[in-house]
Design a protein around this motif. Structure first.
Motif, mmCIF file in Angstrom:
data_model
loop_
_atom_site.group_PDB
_atom_site.id
_atom_site.type_symbol
_atom_site.label_atom_id
_atom_site.label_comp_id
_atom_site.label_asym_id
_atom_site.label_seq_id
_atom_site.Cartn_x
_atom_site.Cartn_y
_atom_site.Cartn_z
ATOM 1 N N GLN A 131 2.276 -46.606 12.725
ATOM 2 C CA GLN A 131 1.449 -47.300 13.497
ATOM 3 C C GLN A 131 1.969 -47.882 14.699
ATOM 4 O OE1 GLN A 131 -0.383 -51.311 12.075
ATOM 5 N NE2 GLN A 131 -1.827 -49.803 11.468
ATOM 6 N N ASP A 132 1.628 -47.547 15.822
ATOM 7 C CA ASP A 132 1.939 -47.850 17.107
ATOM 8 C C ASP A 132 3.426 -47.854 17.445
ATOM 9 O OD1 ASP A 132 -0.480 -48.851 17.599
ATOM 10 O OD2 ASP A 132 -0.253 -50.966 16.565
ATOM 11 N N CYS A 133 4.179 -46.746 16.906
ATOM 12 C CA CYS A 133 5.329 -46.464 17.227
ATOM 13 C C CYS A 133 5.866 -45.848 18.344
ATOM 14 C CB CYS A 133 5.824 -45.480 16.053
ATOM 15 S SG CYS A 133 5.806 -46.027 14.342
ATOM 16 N N GLN A 134 7.172 -46.435 18.756
ATOM 17 C CA GLN A 134 7.902 -45.691 19.831
ATOM 18 C C GLN A 134 9.384 -45.742 19.480
ATOM 19 O OE1 GLN A 134 7.859 -48.264 23.510
ATOM 20 N NE2 GLN A 134 5.402 -48.582 23.337
ATOM 21 N N GLY B 74 6.886 -50.922 16.552
ATOM 22 C CA GLY B 74 5.943 -50.154 15.697
ATOM 23 C C GLY B 74 6.392 -50.482 13.934
ATOM 24 N N PRO C 118 -6.066 -48.362 10.367
ATOM 25 C CA PRO C 118 -6.616 -49.326 11.648
ATOM 26 C C PRO C 118 -7.784 -49.915 11.700
ATOM 27 C CG PRO C 118 -6.658 -46.757 11.772
ATOM 28 C CD PRO C 118 -6.006 -47.095 10.469
#
Length: 556
Positions: free
Chosen positions: A143-146, A170, A303
């Motif tokens: 989820q929302d990873c960088q 994330g 989400p």
């Protein structure tokens, strides 16, 4: 890698490539998009991966069985010992023949049984079907990873022992070969060691360990934690200090071993917190832990998805049970802004429904929200947002089309509003100028009955067709004015004041007022619509074993 545009590839082609571990990044994104949008596609995806896993495990078990039968046959015939490049071994020592036969039967049954048991527990959907047996873990949710810029430090097909993963931002969930699941909270660095162990270099993680993975171990710069059937969290700060917190069950925590002394282990139980130092483990008071140290994420929530709830009004027919015009026809608008219109009769002489023209004719009155002047006769008509499920937290918008705008006297105004009552609202639209038949766009706060923070731009002329939209996004208000005559648009924003934040009793609607003149004009109003943007948790298909599907959460 295919040279074909992924958007043109058939779904079955993309699913098969996913099973074979041959998807490039563009194709993976295209597959995620289709899975997010189509429940049938998600079912096909899950079924394909399940079948692929079953076939893979059956084939492996058969290969193992055939290899063993060949070896046993060579032994029974006193043939040569089977050799492999990595290792030589022989079953001659298991003579006599009867013993060899029993061993062969037992091992074959074990191989077949293991294969069928494995069929009941396929690999996570995100694990490449053709990954090497030496892979020790798989990324199963994110989820929302960088991740780090270096691809070698990102999750991929190579998830072997020694792999270093650097998560910048994330949440990332990793499943190890023996079943333990680790949830990393960025920024974090972790090294994969075996199918049942890892090293947390820095950052924060939680681990859920099922019975089959009991003994799962996490190393840190100052010690190690060994699971005894539990759920726990671990943090390693910038100086290497390690803190462990037990959520369920128990763990053993121990410091680094020294050359001359075995490291002592301390058993920690539910809700206990300990600091692991290089030479000791000390139980801490969980109530004095810093807020950041105790804030563990234990699961990735699905989400949130936006569910618009809309009401559209085209004035094509009377609406019984709504506000009435001069002839007693229901105009469709249901409420007045509290504090306005109290002296107007039930059959409002300022309103006329025109079903043939699909329009509402509204004659302005002398009233002014600013300084609360003559509001008992003010025309502020609309809806109560609670009737669309509004609770105070949601974003929303109202829009209306006003063709051939008339020329009001100076400071006369019309447009849209949102608020709790006459002295607590935001309104925007057009306000007339000194120059005859000209308007400026405006948006203004009114907290306590006095206008503040007014924002004015542009010039509009009478006779032009406009569509107005008053919008709230993330608590901030803006006004969009589309000039359908000139084919142009303008957007106004306004300084945020919290007086409407969290208020559940909001009303939205249209208004018209000749604020400082007794000269009334008639507005034509068409196509009023209201939308409340409710949100809920998405229901992810369980057949995908936690695979996160991309979904758009922003309403335009």
């Amino acid at each position: 890698m295919s040279d074909v545009d992924p958007s043109l590839r058939p779904l079955d082609d993309l699913i098969q490539a996913s099973c074979d571990g041959l998807l490039d990044d563009a194709s993976l994104r295209e597959l995620e998009r289709r899975l997010s949008a189509d429940a049938e596609a998600r079912r096909s995806f899950a079924e394909a991966h399940l079948v692929h896993s079953e076939i893979r495990f059956v084939v492996r078990s058969r290969h193992a069985s055939e290899a063993l039968r060949t070896q046993l046959r060579d032994v029974a015939t006193d043939g040569p010992t089977i050799a492999s490049p990595a290792r030589r071994w022989s079953l001659r020592r298991f003579a006599p023949t009867e013993t060899v036969g029993k061993l062969a039967a037992a091992v074959v049954l074990f191989a077949l049984g293991w294969g069928f048991l494995a069929m009941g527990r396929p690999r996570p959907a995100t694990a490449p079907a053709t990954s090497e047996p030496s892979n020790v873990a798989w990324l199963v949710n994110a989820q929302d990873c960088q991740w780090a810029a270096d691809e070698s430090e990102m999750p991929g097909r190579d998830m072997r022992a020694g792999k270093l993963l650097k998560l910048r931002v994330g949440l990332a969930e990793i499943e190890f070969d023996q079943g333990a699941r680790v949830l990393l909270q960025g920024p974090a660095i972790v090294e994969l060691l075996t199918g049942n162990s890892a090293r947390l270099v820095s950052g924060k993680m939680t681990a859920q360990v099922p019975p089959r993975a009991k003994g799962f171990m996490v190393l840190s710069p100052t010690g190690k934690v060994v699971d005894l059937g539990t759920e726990f969290g671990l943090t390693v700060d910038d100086r290497g200090n390690t803190t462990v917190k037990v959520f369920k069950g128990e763990v053993q925590a121990s410091p680094l071993a020294t050359p001359d002394k075995r490291s002592p282990a301390l058993t920690l139980l539910k809700d206990q917190v300990a600091l692991i130092a290089p030479r000791s483990v000390e139980i801490e008071d969980p109530t004095v832990q810093g807020e950041d140290a105790s804030r563990f994420v234990r699961a990735i929530d699905p989400p949130r998805v936006i569910v618009p709830r809309s009401l559209e009004l085209d004035f094509s027919a009377p609406r019984p049970g709504t506000l009435s015009d001069a002839a007693g026809m229901g105009i469709g608008l249901t409420h007045r802004l509290p504090g306005t219109g109290s002296s107007l009769p039930g059959l409002d002489p300022n309103l006329r429904l025109d079903p043939a023209a699909r329009a509402l004719r509204l004659t302005t009155t002398r009233s002014d929200i600013n300084k609360q002047t003559n509001l008992a006769r003010g025309e502020y008509l609309g809806f109560r947002l609670a009737d669309l499920g509004f609770t105070g937290a949601e974003d929303f918008e109202i829009s209306a089309t006003i063709p051939e705008i008339p020329g009001l006297e100076q400071v006369g105004q019309f447009g849209l509003y949102a608020g709790r009552k006459s002295d607590s609202n935001i309104r925007g639209g057009l306000i007339s100028q000194n120059e005859r038949d000209q308007y400026r766009l405006f948006l203004v706060n009114n907290d306590g009955g006095i206008d503040a923070d007014i924002h004015e731009i542009g010039v509009m002329n009478t006779g032009e067709d406009l569509k107005l939209t008053l919008r709230r996004r993330r608590g901030r208000y803006s006004l969009i004015v589309e000039n359908q005559t000139r084919q142009s648009s303008s957007t106004l924003s306004i300084a945020h004041r919290p007086f409407l934040d969290g208020a559940a009793d909001l009303y939205v609607g249209v208004f018209g007022a000749n604020t400082q003149s007794d000269v009334s004009k008639t507005l034509t109003i068409r196509n009023v619509s209201v939308t409340v943007l409710s949100s809920r948790l998405a229901s992810l298909p369980t057949s995908l074993d936690g695979f996160r599907l991309a979904s758009s959460q922003d309403f335009p």
